[in-house]
Enzyme design. Structure first.
Site, PDB file in Angstrom:
ATOM      1  N   GLY A 136       0.743  -1.104   0.055  1.00  0.00           N
ATOM      2  CA  GLY A 136      -0.020   0.041  -0.063  1.00  0.00           C
ATOM      3  C   GLY A 136       0.747   1.215  -0.113  1.00  0.00           C
ATOM      4  CD  GLN A 166       3.212   5.938   2.751  1.00  0.00           C
ATOM      5  OE1 GLN A 166       2.357   5.274   2.129  1.00  0.00           O
ATOM      6  NE2 GLN A 166       4.113   5.222   3.268  1.00  0.00           N
ATOM      7  CB  CYS A 206       4.339   2.187   7.410  1.00  0.00           C
ATOM      8  SG  CYS A 206       4.001   3.689   6.489  1.00  0.00           S
ATOM      9  CG  LEU A 207       6.398   1.139   1.376  1.00  0.00           C
ATOM     10  CD1 LEU A 207       6.034   1.321  -0.098  1.00  0.00           C
ATOM     11  CD2 LEU A 207       7.446  -0.050   1.371  1.00  0.00           C
ATOM     12  CG  HIS A 243      -1.132   1.511   7.143  1.00  0.00           C
ATOM     13  ND1 HIS A 243      -0.289   0.993   8.042  1.00  0.00           N
ATOM     14  CD2 HIS A 243      -0.402   2.265   6.530  1.00  0.00           C
ATOM     15  CE1 HIS A 243       0.896   1.460   7.771  1.00  0.00           C
ATOM     16  NE2 HIS A 243       0.884   2.252   6.916  1.00  0.00           N
ATOM     17  CD  GLU A 244      -1.571   2.509   2.831  1.00  0.00           C
ATOM     18  OE1 GLU A 244      -1.097   3.872   2.390  1.00  0.00           O
ATOM     19  OE2 GLU A 244      -0.831   1.690   2.887  1.00  0.00           O
ATOM     20  CG  HIS A 295      -0.219   6.688   5.411  1.00  0.00           C
ATOM     21  ND1 HIS A 295       0.911   7.390   6.028  1.00  0.00           N
ATOM     22  CD2 HIS A 295       0.266   5.447   5.158  1.00  0.00           C
ATOM     23  CE1 HIS A 295       1.896   6.549   6.209  1.00  0.00           C
ATOM     24  NE2 HIS A 295       1.242   5.453   5.631  1.00  0.00           N
TER      25      HIS A 295
HETATM   26 NI    NI Z   1       2.146   3.305   5.728  1.00  0.00          NI
END
Ligand code: NI
Length: 174
Positions: A51, A56, A98-99, A140-141, A144
């Site tokens: 994701g 991000q 998470c990236l 989660h997204e 963000h």
């Molecule tokens: Ni994330």
């Protein structure tokens, strides 16, 4: 940069942009979103993520992408202007990453099922009811997009440990 992801790259943990609330995607923004998608998917696949939310990569718009790569099958999902309209009372804990937090994972408790409202790339209103990994990822997204990071769901003690590790690792790479 000489790679084909252009100037976009994933912002890391302590970047203040990750804390900003994103702007609703209006009809006029849809073309811009469509243009960003191939690059965003490429960045996500290269990083081995499932994701990626627009903020991000420094884009202040309310959308994200998901590809769970279930059974090694790619299924690209784009969610624009999501709104979680129902959450199950049943909660589940799952080890999230998470990236924006390379190599950091933590057990996070979230509702097991959610129902969301969003628009697709054609600007049409959609609803989706989902559970398991997809529901997890969507929550989660969506976080963000509101400037909320997964570490906000854990104790400040654990969060500080993760932040320190991230800063240490960044110093090693620069
Ligand atoms: Ni994330």
């Amino acid at each position: 940069m000489n790679n084909d992801t252009g100037t976009l790259s994933v912002l890391i943990a302590n970047n203040p942009f990750l804390r900003k609330k994103t702007k609703i995607v209006e009809k006029v923004d849809l073309e811009k979103v469509k243009k960003l998608l191939p690059v965003m998917f490429e960045i996500m696949y290269k990083a081995g993520g499932i994701g990626l939310a627009a903020p991000q990569v420094g884009i202040g718009l309310r959308f994200f992408i998901i590809d769970l790569m279930k059974d090694n099958q790619s299924e690209k999902i784009t969610i624009i202007n999501p709104e979680i309209i129902e959450k199950s009372e049943e909660l589940k804990s799952y080890k999230e990453g998470c990236l924006s937090f390379p190599n950091q994972y933590s057990e996070i408790v979230r509702p097991e099922k959610v129902k969301i409202k969003y628009i697709n790339l054609e600007g049409q209103e959609q609803e989706m009811q989902t559970d398991g990994l997809l529901a997890r990822c969507i929550q989660h997204e969506t976080d963000h997009l509101d400037g909320i990071l997964f570490v906000d769901h854990i104790s400040s003690l654990k969060r500080n440990i993760i932040m320190r590790k991230i800063i240490k690792e960044q110093k090693r790479h620069h």
